[in-house]
Structures are given as structure tokens and as C-alpha cells.
Design a protein around this motif. Structure first.
Motif, PDB file in Angstrom:
ATOM      1  N   VAL A   6       1.110  31.918  14.985  1.00 17.82           N
ATOM      2  CA  VAL A   6       1.878  33.156  14.848  1.00 17.82           C
ATOM      3  C   VAL A   6       3.335  32.895  15.218  1.00 17.82           C
ATOM      4  CG1 VAL A   6       2.127  35.524  15.688  1.00 17.82           C
ATOM      5  CG2 VAL A   6      -0.146  34.566  15.352  1.00 17.82           C
ATOM      6  N   LYS A   7       4.225  33.262  14.344  1.00 18.62           N
ATOM      7  CA  LYS A   7       5.663  33.148  14.594  1.00 18.62           C
ATOM      8  C   LYS A   7       6.162  34.442  15.236  1.00 18.62           C
ATOM      9  CE  LYS A   7       6.293  29.378  11.867  1.00 18.62           C
ATOM     10  NZ  LYS A   7       6.087  28.158  12.532  1.00 18.62           N
ATOM     11  N   TYR A   8       7.394  34.410  15.743  1.00 14.36           N
ATOM     12  CA  TYR A   8       7.938  35.564  16.453  1.00 14.36           C
ATOM     13  C   TYR A   8       8.022  36.818  15.573  1.00 14.36           C
ATOM     14  CZ  TYR A   8       9.007  32.687  20.475  1.00 14.36           C
ATOM     15  OH  TYR A   8       8.891  31.880  21.573  1.00 14.36           O
ATOM     16  N   GLN A   9       8.354  36.660  14.304  1.00 18.83           N
ATOM     17  CA  GLN A   9       8.438  37.829  13.414  1.00 18.83           C
ATOM     18  C   GLN A   9       7.068  38.486  13.257  1.00 18.83           C
ATOM     19  OE1 GLN A   9      11.251  39.250  12.240  1.00 18.83           O
ATOM     20  NE2 GLN A   9       9.910  40.894  11.570  1.00 18.83           N
ATOM     21  N   ALA A  10       6.036  37.678  13.066  1.00 19.97           N
ATOM     22  CA  ALA A  10       4.684  38.213  12.935  1.00 19.97           C
ATOM     23  C   ALA A  10       4.223  38.849  14.241  1.00 19.97           C
ATOM     24  CB  ALA A  10       3.722  37.105  12.517  1.00 19.97           C
ATOM     25  N   LEU A  11       4.587  38.245  15.369  1.00 19.82           N
ATOM     26  CA  LEU A  11       4.238  38.821  16.667  1.00 19.82           C
ATOM     27  C   LEU A  11       4.907  40.179  16.836  1.00 19.82           C
ATOM     28  CD1 LEU A  11       2.873  38.607  19.412  1.00 19.82           C
ATOM     29  CD2 LEU A  11       4.886  37.365  20.227  1.00 19.82           C
ATOM     30  N   SER A  12       6.161  40.264  16.449  1.00 19.93           N
ATOM     31  CA  SER A  12       6.891  41.528  16.514  1.00 19.93           C
ATOM     32  C   SER A  12       6.188  42.599  15.682  1.00 19.93           C
ATOM     33  CB  SER A  12       8.322  41.325  16.019  1.00 19.93           C
ATOM     34  OG  SER A  12       9.010  42.548  15.964  1.00 19.93           O
ATOM     35  N   GLN A  13       5.726  42.235  14.500  1.00 20.26           N
ATOM     36  CA  GLN A  13       5.030  43.186  13.629  1.00 20.26           C
ATOM     37  C   GLN A  13       3.691  43.611  14.219  1.00 20.26           C
ATOM     38  OE1 GLN A  13       5.003  40.843  10.058  1.00 20.26           O
ATOM     39  NE2 GLN A  13       7.004  41.608   9.389  1.00 20.26           N
ATOM     40  N   ARG A  14       2.965  42.671  14.805  1.00 14.69           N
ATOM     41  CA  ARG A  14       1.681  43.009  15.433  1.00 14.69           C
ATOM     42  C   ARG A  14       1.889  43.953  16.609  1.00 14.69           C
ATOM     43  NH1 ARG A  14      -2.268  37.725  15.678  1.00 14.69           N
ATOM     44  NH2 ARG A  14      -2.094  37.120  13.490  1.00 14.69           N
ATOM     45  N   LEU A  15       2.926  43.689  17.401  1.00 12.58           N
ATOM     46  CA  LEU A  15       3.209  44.574  18.537  1.00 12.58           C
ATOM     47  C   LEU A  15       3.585  45.968  18.049  1.00 12.58           C
ATOM     48  CD1 LEU A  15       5.160  42.124  20.844  1.00 12.58           C
ATOM     49  CD2 LEU A  15       2.943  43.166  21.338  1.00 12.58           C
ATOM     50  N   GLU A  16       4.348  46.038  16.965  1.00 13.40           N
ATOM     51  CA  GLU A  16       4.753  47.326  16.416  1.00 13.40           C
ATOM     52  C   GLU A  16       3.540  48.151  15.999  1.00 13.40           C
ATOM     53  OE1 GLU A  16       7.397  48.876  12.712  1.00 13.40           O
ATOM     54  OE2 GLU A  16       8.189  47.172  13.849  1.00 13.40           O
ATOM     55  N   GLU A  17       2.486  47.494  15.517  1.00 11.61           N
ATOM     56  CA  GLU A  17       1.265  48.183  15.103  1.00 11.61           C
ATOM     57  C   GLU A  17       0.583  48.900  16.257  1.00 11.61           C
ATOM     58  OE1 GLU A  17      -1.125  45.218  13.183  1.00 11.61           O
ATOM     59  OE2 GLU A  17       0.243  45.051  11.479  1.00 11.61           O
ATOM     60  N   ILE A  18       0.820  48.443  17.493  1.00  8.85           N
ATOM     61  CA  ILE A  18       0.229  49.125  18.651  1.00  8.85           C
ATOM     62  C   ILE A  18       1.276  49.948  19.404  1.00  8.85           C
ATOM     63  CG2 ILE A  18      -1.644  47.454  18.904  1.00  8.85           C
ATOM     64  CD1 ILE A  18      -0.101  46.382  21.416  1.00  8.85           C
ATOM     65  N   GLY A  19       2.430  50.156  18.773  1.00 13.33           N
ATOM     66  CA  GLY A  19       3.447  51.029  19.346  1.00 13.33           C
ATOM     67  C   GLY A  19       4.449  50.368  20.270  1.00 13.33           C
ATOM     68  N   VAL A  20       4.529  49.051  20.246  1.00 16.78           N
ATOM     69  CA  VAL A  20       5.465  48.313  21.098  1.00 16.78           C
ATOM     70  C   VAL A  20       6.580  47.762  20.220  1.00 16.78           C
ATOM     71  CG1 VAL A  20       5.744  46.382  22.694  1.00 16.78           C
ATOM     72  CG2 VAL A  20       3.612  47.688  22.687  1.00 16.78           C
ATOM     73  N   GLU A  21       7.794  48.235  20.445  1.00 12.80           N
ATOM     74  CA  GLU A  21       8.920  47.794  19.630  1.00 12.80           C
ATOM     75  C   GLU A  21       9.689  46.680  20.325  1.00 12.80           C
ATOM     76  OE1 GLU A  21      11.367  50.810  17.909  1.00 12.80           O
ATOM     77  OE2 GLU A  21       9.685  52.203  17.752  1.00 12.80           O
ATOM     78  N   LEU A  41       3.366  40.760  28.425  1.00 12.20           N
ATOM     79  CA  LEU A  41       2.461  39.620  28.327  1.00 12.20           C
ATOM     80  C   LEU A  41       1.059  40.088  27.950  1.00 12.20           C
ATOM     81  CD1 LEU A  41       1.684  36.646  28.629  1.00 12.20           C
ATOM     82  CD2 LEU A  41       1.381  37.086  31.077  1.00 12.20           C
ATOM     83  N   LEU A  42       0.577  41.128  28.611  1.00 17.40           N
ATOM     84  CA  LEU A  42      -0.758  41.640  28.306  1.00 17.40           C
ATOM     85  C   LEU A  42      -0.833  42.203  26.892  1.00 17.40           C
ATOM     86  CD1 LEU A  42      -1.647  43.349  31.697  1.00 17.40           C
ATOM     87  CD2 LEU A  42      -2.546  41.192  30.779  1.00 17.40           C
ATOM     88  N   GLN A  43       0.229  42.859  26.452  1.00 21.68           N
ATOM     89  CA  GLN A  43       0.260  43.382  25.087  1.00 21.68           C
ATOM     90  C   GLN A  43       0.234  42.243  24.069  1.00 21.68           C
ATOM     91  OE1 GLN A  43       3.811  45.588  25.819  1.00 21.68           O
ATOM     92  NE2 GLN A  43       2.725  47.531  26.084  1.00 21.68           N
ATOM     93  N   ILE A  44       0.948  41.172  24.347  1.00 21.23           N
ATOM     94  CA  ILE A  44       0.955  40.013  23.453  1.00 21.23           C
ATOM     95  C   ILE A  44      -0.432  39.372  23.417  1.00 21.23           C
ATOM     96  CG2 ILE A  44       1.827  37.655  23.181  1.00 21.23           C
ATOM     97  CD1 ILE A  44       4.561  38.751  24.147  1.00 21.23           C
ATOM     98  N   LEU A  45      -1.034  39.189  24.571  1.00 21.40           N
ATOM     99  CA  LEU A  45      -2.383  38.621  24.609  1.00 21.40           C
ATOM    100  C   LEU A  45      -3.357  39.481  23.815  1.00 21.40           C
ATOM    101  CD1 LEU A  45      -2.592  37.489  28.337  1.00 21.40           C
ATOM    102  CD2 LEU A  45      -2.351  36.031  26.314  1.00 21.40           C
ATOM    103  N   TYR A  46      -3.193  40.796  23.894  1.00 19.33           N
ATOM    104  CA  TYR A  46      -4.060  41.723  23.160  1.00 19.33           C
ATOM    105  C   TYR A  46      -3.893  41.554  21.656  1.00 19.33           C
ATOM    106  CZ  TYR A  46      -5.930  46.085  21.340  1.00 19.33           C
ATOM    107  OH  TYR A  46      -6.624  47.019  20.614  1.00 19.33           O
ATOM    108  N   VAL A  47      -2.657  41.552  21.155  1.00 24.70           N
ATOM    109  CA  VAL A  47      -2.449  41.464  19.704  1.00 24.70           C
ATOM    110  C   VAL A  47      -2.776  40.070  19.160  1.00 24.70           C
ATOM    111  CG1 VAL A  47      -0.770  43.336  19.623  1.00 24.70           C
ATOM    112  CG2 VAL A  47       0.044  40.979  19.797  1.00 24.70           C
ATOM    113  N   LEU A  48      -2.731  39.056  20.010  1.00 21.71           N
ATOM    114  CA  LEU A  48      -3.111  37.711  19.587  1.00 21.71           C
ATOM    115  C   LEU A  48      -4.613  37.470  19.705  1.00 21.71           C
ATOM    116  CD1 LEU A  48      -0.250  35.500  21.080  1.00 21.71           C
ATOM    117  CD2 LEU A  48      -0.556  36.236  18.708  1.00 21.71           C
ATOM    118  N   LYS A  49      -5.317  38.485  20.233  1.00 20.42           N
ATOM    119  CA  LYS A  49      -6.763  38.379  20.437  1.00 20.42           C
ATOM    120  C   LYS A  49      -7.101  37.139  21.264  1.00 20.42           C
ATOM    121  CE  LYS A  49      -8.116  40.928  16.289  1.00 20.42           C
ATOM    122  NZ  LYS A  49      -6.920  41.625  16.021  1.00 20.42           N
ATOM    123  N   ALA A  50      -6.374  36.984  22.359  1.00 24.04           N
ATOM    124  CA  ALA A  50      -6.555  35.822  23.233  1.00 24.04           C
ATOM    125  C   ALA A  50      -7.923  35.882  23.908  1.00 24.04           C
ATOM    126  CB  ALA A  50      -5.457  35.784  24.288  1.00 24.04           C
TER     127      ALA A  50
END
Length: 67
Positions: A6-21, A41-50
Motif C-alpha cells: 500500500v502506497k501513501y495515496q492508497a492509505l489516505s483513501q482507505r483512511l478517508e473511507e472510515i472518516g479520517v482525513e 496508528l490504530l486507524q492505519i492498522l485497522y484499514v491495513l487489516k493488520a
């Protein structure tokens, strides 16, 4: 991110899907400077399905970082 490919742009889009801009540039800066808050960090781990971390895996990660 690298494990998931996952690149930073895709991570940004995944975070946006859960309401994190967070822009891709903002995320890159936070990661590179090490100034990320625990909430993000927890939000990133969540969207990355860590996967869950156990003590042995955490120790392995920390050892790798020290090398």
C-alpha cells in the motif's frame, strides 16, 4: 504498508473511507518524522487489516529496527 503493498495515496483513501482525513503528503511526513499519534496508528492498522501483535512478534520487529 510495504507488506500490504500500500502506497501513501492508497492509505489516505482507505483512511478517508472510515472518516479520517489525512493527505498522502501529511501521512508521509508523519511516518518519516515519527510524529504519528497512537490514534492514527490504530486507524492505519485497522484499514491495513493488520494481524494481531504478540510479544514475540513485537520483539522481532524491534530487533529488526535496531539493525
Amino acid at each position: 504498508m510495504s507488506v500490504r503493498g500500500v502506497k501513501y495515496q492508497a492509505l489516505s483513501q482507505r483512511l478517508e473511507e472510515i472518516g479520517v482525513e489525512q493527505s498522502a503528503d501529511n501521512l508521509r511526513n508523519k511516518v518519516n518524522k515519527g510524529i504519528m499519534g497512537a490514534d492514527l496508528l490504530l486507524q492505519i492498522l485497522y484499514v491495513l487489516k493488520a494481524r494481531p501483535l504478540d510479544a514475540a512478534l513485537l520483539e522481532e520487529i524491534l530487533t529488526d529496527l535496531q539493525q
